[in-house]
Design an enzyme around this catalytic site. Structure first.
Site: not given
Length: 169
Positions: A27, A51, A100, A137
């Site tokens: 990040h 969440k 990514r 993460s």
């Protein structure tokens, strides 16, 4: 002087959105690169009430503010709702997203096209540094929860907070 000659050029603004639970070196790589390209980079921490994160939104904001303080042009804040509304409210014409792998591209392209269609906001894709191409993460939390060494994947301040939080659970 009066007229257009005396006016400051508008600030070039962008946003780097995410959940950042926790913020990783991947990040930070994207945020740092965006901060070199834009006058102001907003880091928008998503609030998802459905969440339960490892860190609260306020904790994530605090960690992000501390680890991005050196950049000087990064503003960290929470957002709830549509990212394009966050952008409209702050006059932000661009979203910066790290990619990514090719698998990220399919989803992110759909989001970029939707965001552009809703508001005209552009999305810029930045290829992730290969060092962080596997990093997420979720993976950091999982490895850390099993006692794995993630010290090379997160800033020291985040490692300390992560270790402390996992020790509490």
């Amino acid at each position: 002087m009066n007229g257009p000659e005396s006016e400051e050029p508008p600030l070039r603004r962008a946003v780097c959105p995410g959940s950042f639970d926790p913020v990783t070196n991947g990040h930070l790589d994207i945020i740092a690169r965006a901060s070199r390209l834009y006058d102001v980079v907003h880091v928008a921490v998503m609030i998802n009430k459905s969440k339960q994160g490892l860190f609260t939104v306020d904790e994530r904001i605090d960690l992000l503010r501390q680890v991005t303080a050196e950049y000087g042009n990064v503003r960290v804040e929470a957002f709830h709702g549509l990212l394009v509304d966050f952008c409209k409210e702050r006059d932000i014409p661009a979203i910066v997203k790290g990619l990514r792998a090719v698998s990220d591209f399919d989803y992110e392209l759909q989001m970029a096209q939707m965001n552009n269609g809703l508001s005209g906001v552009e999305t810029l894709f930045v290829p992730t540094n290969p060092t962080y191409s596997f990093l997420s993460s979720s993976l950091v939390k999982e490895v850390a929860a099993w006692g794995g060494d993630v010290s090379h994947l997160v800033p020291p301040l985040v490692l300390e907070a992560l270790t402390e939080r996992l020790a509490q659970s």
